[in-house]
Design an enzyme around this catalytic site. Sequence first.
Site: not given
Length: 407
Positions: A27, A145, A290, A317, A321
């Site tokens: 970010r 997100s 996660d 992902k 997963r």
Amino acid sequence: MNLLLEAKSTHLKSEIKVTGSKSETNRLLLLKALFPNITLANTSNSDDSEVMQKALAGSDEIVDIHHAGTAMRFLTAYFAVSEGREVVMTGSSRMQERPIKILVEALAQLGVEISYEKEVGYPPIKIKGKKVTASKVTLAANVSSQYISALLLVASKLENGLELTLEGEITSIPYIQMTLALLNDLDIQTRFEGNVIKVYPKETVVAKEMVVESDWSSASYWFSIAALADTASITLSSYKQNSLQGDSALIAIYEKMGIQTTFDGNKMTLVKQPNFKYETLNFDLNNTPDIAQTIVVTCLGLGIGCHLTGLHTLKIKETDRLEALRIELTKLGANISVTNDSLTLGLSETINSNVKIATYNDHRMAMAFAPLALKVPIIIENAEVVSKSYPDFWEDLKQLHFEVSTL
């Protein structure tokens, strides 16, 4: 590279410095590209962050981000609002199977021109950057997100800012709040009320050093190791008690697995509580998907059951997963079932030893299963995948008397 992991002691005491948060770093790298007068410290040395940094610094027409999903999403938004810039964003074969359509359609609402080079809805994509004057976007709220954060990160550089309306129940709120908090640290004005997020335009920011907190997702493996040891006192740095990172929920989650967490400045110490009474665990991980892999492996090692929900984003992902966990945990003798958004682990009295764990090009599969070496010798295939988020993981593991042998 396949590694055999064996624990030479189950009584652990050490201090580990964990690399900066990949989520915060990526970010801030994008924000630094938009506002060059900010400086960054304690950035992640992960592959994902290096790929992001290289793409932002380069001028190539083809930008290959390999396996880096965060970079794909953030850079799609960045190049879309880079007036006059034309790029093709591509990645690994797995990246070309990971959806980007929701973000592309959101950017199209702002008038940006993006086309698909191969299959509709997936990378590679061709982006023609332009000056954006539109300021309203509507997006499904239950998506990754990262799509939302990608839009919010570039929003202050849009002529009229951005008003983002999210439809439905919002997923991974802590990651959205992290993005907004970083914007606020740069005095970029934001508002998040109900399902509407507004970011106000800002041409320049005051020069400032932004220090990246260490990565909480990476800390999860040390929580797991502490839980599976006979005794443990593991100190990790650099962490904040009031963290922006959603995965700091680890403290409350692992308290239910016998781990007490204390802070001294920027150091966090994990201590295993003696004679702890375990019970079957139920967690909604909608905000922290996660850490699901780490939690379920810890439960297997402790011989307890768990039911984890809120896992729908795990299917898109680095690998699917949920399916990967089902396959690998079954090899170890686990009684496990999965749905599209949940996982249930039954009680297991024994764990099969010397099992080869496939990692599916997924860094978290490699690191989540490593703590089981405290219970049985275990083999991690393609162990080099940890470089995606935590390149020093195997070396750090050796500090806790794990024997790490190349096969």
